[in-house]
Design a protein around this motif. Structure first.
Motif, PDB file in Angstrom:
ATOM      1  N   ARG A 228       7.418  -3.307  -1.462  1.00  0.00           N
ATOM      2  CA  ARG A 228       6.918  -3.168  -0.057  1.00  0.00           C
ATOM      3  C   ARG A 228       6.053  -4.441   0.317  1.00  0.00           C
ATOM      4  NH1 ARG A 228       5.263   2.612   1.600  1.00  0.00           N
ATOM      5  NH2 ARG A 228       4.946   1.781   3.583  1.00  0.00           N
ATOM      6  N   ILE A 229       5.256  -4.765  -0.727  1.00  0.00           N
ATOM      7  CA  ILE A 229       4.467  -6.006  -0.451  1.00  0.00           C
ATOM      8  C   ILE A 229       5.465  -7.092  -0.087  1.00  0.00           C
ATOM      9  CG2 ILE A 229       3.000  -7.576  -1.427  1.00  0.00           C
ATOM     10  CD1 ILE A 229       1.625  -4.990  -0.392  1.00  0.00           C
ATOM     11  N   VAL A 230       6.375  -7.138  -0.731  1.00  0.00           N
ATOM     12  CA  VAL A 230       7.441  -8.539  -0.524  1.00  0.00           C
ATOM     13  C   VAL A 230       7.862  -8.266   0.772  1.00  0.00           C
ATOM     14  CG1 VAL A 230       9.951  -9.467  -1.042  1.00  0.00           C
ATOM     15  CG2 VAL A 230       8.007  -8.777  -2.960  1.00  0.00           C
TER      16      VAL A 230
ATOM     17  N   SER B  16      -6.907 -11.950   1.862  1.00  0.00           N
ATOM     18  CA  SER B  16      -7.377 -10.932   0.851  1.00  0.00           C
ATOM     19  C   SER B  16      -7.767  -9.497   1.996  1.00  0.00           C
ATOM     20  CB  SER B  16      -8.681 -11.413   0.339  1.00  0.00           C
ATOM     21  OG  SER B  16      -9.023 -10.463  -0.315  1.00  0.00           O
ATOM     22  N   ARG B  17      -8.339  -9.815   3.018  1.00  0.00           N
ATOM     23  CA  ARG B  17      -8.810  -8.508   4.024  1.00  0.00           C
ATOM     24  C   ARG B  17      -7.353  -8.095   4.512  1.00  0.00           C
ATOM     25  NH1 ARG B  17     -13.268  -6.979   5.361  1.00  0.00           N
ATOM     26  NH2 ARG B  17     -12.759  -6.378   7.636  1.00  0.00           N
ATOM     27  N   ALA B  18      -6.619  -8.847   4.816  1.00  0.00           N
ATOM     28  CA  ALA B  18      -4.977  -8.427   5.204  1.00  0.00           C
ATOM     29  C   ALA B  18      -4.513  -7.842   4.351  1.00  0.00           C
ATOM     30  CB  ALA B  18      -4.302  -9.442   5.889  1.00  0.00           C
ATOM     31  N   PHE B  19      -4.489  -8.267   3.132  1.00  0.00           N
ATOM     32  CA  PHE B  19      -3.569  -7.615   1.841  1.00  0.00           C
ATOM     33  C   PHE B  19      -4.274  -6.167   1.736  1.00  0.00           C
ATOM     34  CE2 PHE B  19      -1.635 -11.269   0.250  1.00  0.00           C
ATOM     35  CZ  PHE B  19      -0.068 -10.807  -0.059  1.00  0.00           C
ATOM     36  N   ASN B  20      -5.798  -6.080   1.697  1.00  0.00           N
ATOM     37  CA  ASN B  20      -6.384  -4.682   1.485  1.00  0.00           C
ATOM     38  C   ASN B  20      -5.784  -3.950   2.442  1.00  0.00           C
ATOM     39  OD1 ASN B  20      -7.560  -5.914  -1.061  1.00  0.00           O
ATOM     40  ND2 ASN B  20      -9.732  -6.434   0.199  1.00  0.00           N
TER      41      ASN B  20
ATOM     42  N   ARG C  71      -3.960  -0.337   1.201  1.00  0.00           N
ATOM     43  CA  ARG C  71      -4.541   0.778   1.671  1.00  0.00           C
ATOM     44  C   ARG C  71      -3.473   1.839   2.117  1.00  0.00           C
ATOM     45  NH1 ARG C  71      -8.068  -0.636   5.341  1.00  0.00           N
ATOM     46  NH2 ARG C  71      -9.336  -1.785   3.924  1.00  0.00           N
ATOM     47  N   LEU C  72      -2.487   1.364   2.829  1.00  0.00           N
ATOM     48  CA  LEU C  72      -1.719   2.296   3.479  1.00  0.00           C
ATOM     49  C   LEU C  72      -0.682   2.371   2.585  1.00  0.00           C
ATOM     50  CD1 LEU C  72      -1.420   0.615   6.996  1.00  0.00           C
ATOM     51  CD2 LEU C  72      -2.348   2.833   6.443  1.00  0.00           C
ATOM     52  N   ILE C  73      -0.118   1.660   1.596  1.00  0.00           N
ATOM     53  CA  ILE C  73       0.978   1.708   0.779  1.00  0.00           C
ATOM     54  C   ILE C  73       0.374   2.454  -0.414  1.00  0.00           C
ATOM     55  CG2 ILE C  73       2.299   0.525  -1.011  1.00  0.00           C
ATOM     56  CD1 ILE C  73       2.588  -1.985   1.082  1.00  0.00           C
ATOM     57  N   LEU C  74      -0.870   2.263  -0.976  1.00  0.00           N
ATOM     58  CA  LEU C  74      -1.344   3.005  -2.219  1.00  0.00           C
ATOM     59  C   LEU C  74      -1.767   4.389  -1.600  1.00  0.00           C
ATOM     60  CD1 LEU C  74      -3.287   0.018  -3.622  1.00  0.00           C
ATOM     61  CD2 LEU C  74      -1.028   0.972  -4.537  1.00  0.00           C
ATOM     62  N   LYS C  75      -1.769   4.780  -0.328  1.00  0.00           N
ATOM     63  CA  LYS C  75      -2.225   6.134   0.119  1.00  0.00           C
ATOM     64  C   LYS C  75      -1.367   7.096  -0.711  1.00  0.00           C
ATOM     65  CE  LYS C  75      -3.842   8.335   4.156  1.00  0.00           C
ATOM     66  NZ  LYS C  75      -3.869   8.662   5.459  1.00  0.00           N
ATOM     67  N   ASP C  76      -0.155   6.918  -0.898  1.00  0.00           N
ATOM     68  CA  ASP C  76       0.903   7.781  -1.243  1.00  0.00           C
ATOM     69  C   ASP C  76       0.916   8.049  -2.748  1.00  0.00           C
ATOM     70  OD1 ASP C  76       2.288   8.050   1.112  1.00  0.00           O
ATOM     71  OD2 ASP C  76       3.871   6.666   0.443  1.00  0.00           O
ATOM     72  N   LEU C  77      -0.017   7.107  -3.464  1.00  0.00           N
ATOM     73  CA  LEU C  77       0.008   7.260  -4.888  1.00  0.00           C
ATOM     74  C   LEU C  77      -1.660   7.794  -5.011  1.00  0.00           C
ATOM     75  CD1 LEU C  77       1.221   3.717  -6.272  1.00  0.00           C
ATOM     76  CD2 LEU C  77       2.236   5.774  -6.279  1.00  0.00           C
TER      77      LEU C  77
ATOM     78  N   THR D 206      -6.747   3.657  -4.611  1.00  0.00           N
ATOM     79  CA  THR D 206      -7.400   2.285  -4.000  1.00  0.00           C
ATOM     80  C   THR D 206      -6.933   1.275  -4.552  1.00  0.00           C
ATOM     81  OG1 THR D 206      -9.270   2.093  -5.302  1.00  0.00           O
ATOM     82  CG2 THR D 206      -9.471   3.733  -3.491  1.00  0.00           C
ATOM     83  N   TYR D 207      -7.040   0.018  -3.615  1.00  0.00           N
ATOM     84  CA  TYR D 207      -6.451  -1.202  -4.207  1.00  0.00           C
ATOM     85  C   TYR D 207      -7.369  -1.451  -5.783  1.00  0.00           C
ATOM     86  CZ  TYR D 207      -5.636  -6.137  -4.724  1.00  0.00           C
ATOM     87  OH  TYR D 207      -5.167  -7.426  -5.142  1.00  0.00           O
ATOM     88  N   PRO D 208      -8.490  -1.543  -5.698  1.00  0.00           N
ATOM     89  CA  PRO D 208      -9.199  -1.616  -7.195  1.00  0.00           C
ATOM     90  C   PRO D 208      -8.587  -0.890  -8.314  1.00  0.00           C
ATOM     91  CG  PRO D 208     -10.843  -1.933  -5.298  1.00  0.00           C
ATOM     92  CD  PRO D 208      -9.640  -1.148  -4.600  1.00  0.00           C
ATOM     93  N   GLN D 209      -8.394   0.703  -7.895  1.00  0.00           N
ATOM     94  CA  GLN D 209      -7.843   1.249  -8.895  1.00  0.00           C
ATOM     95  C   GLN D 209      -6.652   1.056  -9.340  1.00  0.00           C
ATOM     96  OE1 GLN D 209      -8.452   5.022  -6.725  1.00  0.00           O
ATOM     97  NE2 GLN D 209     -10.361   5.412  -7.371  1.00  0.00           N
ATOM     98  N   TYR D 210      -5.765   0.579  -8.358  1.00  0.00           N
ATOM     99  CA  TYR D 210      -4.365   0.098  -8.717  1.00  0.00           C
ATOM    100  C   TYR D 210      -4.518  -1.281  -9.607  1.00  0.00           C
ATOM    101  CZ  TYR D 210       0.158  -2.047  -7.546  1.00  0.00           C
ATOM    102  OH  TYR D 210       1.307  -2.666  -7.524  1.00  0.00           O
ATOM    103  N   LEU D 211      -5.219  -2.250  -9.346  1.00  0.00           N
ATOM    104  CA  LEU D 211      -5.428  -3.208 -10.194  1.00  0.00           C
ATOM    105  C   LEU D 211      -5.727  -2.775 -11.863  1.00  0.00           C
ATOM    106  CD1 LEU D 211      -7.236  -5.787  -7.959  1.00  0.00           C
ATOM    107  CD2 LEU D 211      -4.798  -5.653  -8.482  1.00  0.00           C
ATOM    108  N   VAL D 212      -6.728  -1.881 -12.033  1.00  0.00           N
ATOM    109  CA  VAL D 212      -6.955  -1.026 -13.230  1.00  0.00           C
ATOM    110  C   VAL D 212      -5.646  -0.504 -13.873  1.00  0.00           C
ATOM    111  CG1 VAL D 212      -8.125   0.463 -14.392  1.00  0.00           C
ATOM    112  CG2 VAL D 212      -9.298  -0.744 -12.688  1.00  0.00           C
TER     113      VAL D 212
END
Length: 162
Positions: free
Chosen positions: A125-127, A30-34, A38-44, A47-53
């Motif tokens: 990108r995650i894949v 989970s920490r590794a995913f976060n 964090r890096l991938i979502l920076k462009d958007l 944050t990861y929790p905001q992405y989930l929402v």
């Protein structure tokens, strides 16, 4: 090992080794995913929790805060600040329900809806970074879903204080 023999027993002291704990393996993953998110979502600008929402809202449309929390397994104390920040960024609006004034609905704005197109690159990108193919990811998700269900059921059956 034959079909009738069982694996060699693990020494009792080894049960308390960190590398034997499934919870730690899940925590580390989970920490590794976060970190990657964090890096991938920076462009958007998320944050990861905001992405989930946003994922839940893109999938289900307007939702009461309570339903949003159920989808994400978050309580309102954790969810409210997330939604406020998304509202501040112009991605969602919070409005009192016309059907039930006690309920607050979360709605995507045009900007929040448009962000979905840019977000399509995130799973791709995650894949790529996991090195897993889609079948392996599906298998892993299914196993984790079964694990979550088993843990949820066990938690319901456990006494509050042992």
């Amino acid at each position: 090992m034959t079909a009738t023999s069982s694996p060699s027993p693990i020494a009792e002291a080894d049960w308390l080794r960190l590398d034997r704990q499934i919870c730690f393996s899940l925590h580390a993953a989970s920490r590794a995913f976060n970190g990657v998110y964090r890096l991938i979502l920076k462009d958007l600008g998320l944050t990861y929790p905001q992405y989930l929402v946003m994922l839940v809202l893109w999938e289900h449309g307007d939702l009461p805060v309570k339903k949003l929390g159920e989808h994400l397994r978050l309580d309102s104390g954790t969810l409210s600040p997330l939604v406020k920040r998304l509202e501040g960024a112009g991605l969602v609006r919070r409005e009192r329900s016309t059907r039930d004034e006690r309920s607050v609905e979360v709605r995507l704005t045009e900007e929040g809806t448009a962000l979905r197109e840019r977000a399509l690159q995130v799973p791709r990108r995650i894949v790529e970074v996991t090195g897993l193919d889609l079948d392996e990811i599906g298998e892993l998700r299914a196993r984790l879903d079964r694990l979550t269900s088993a843990l949820d059921a066990a938690a319901l059956d456990m006494p509050e204080h042992p």
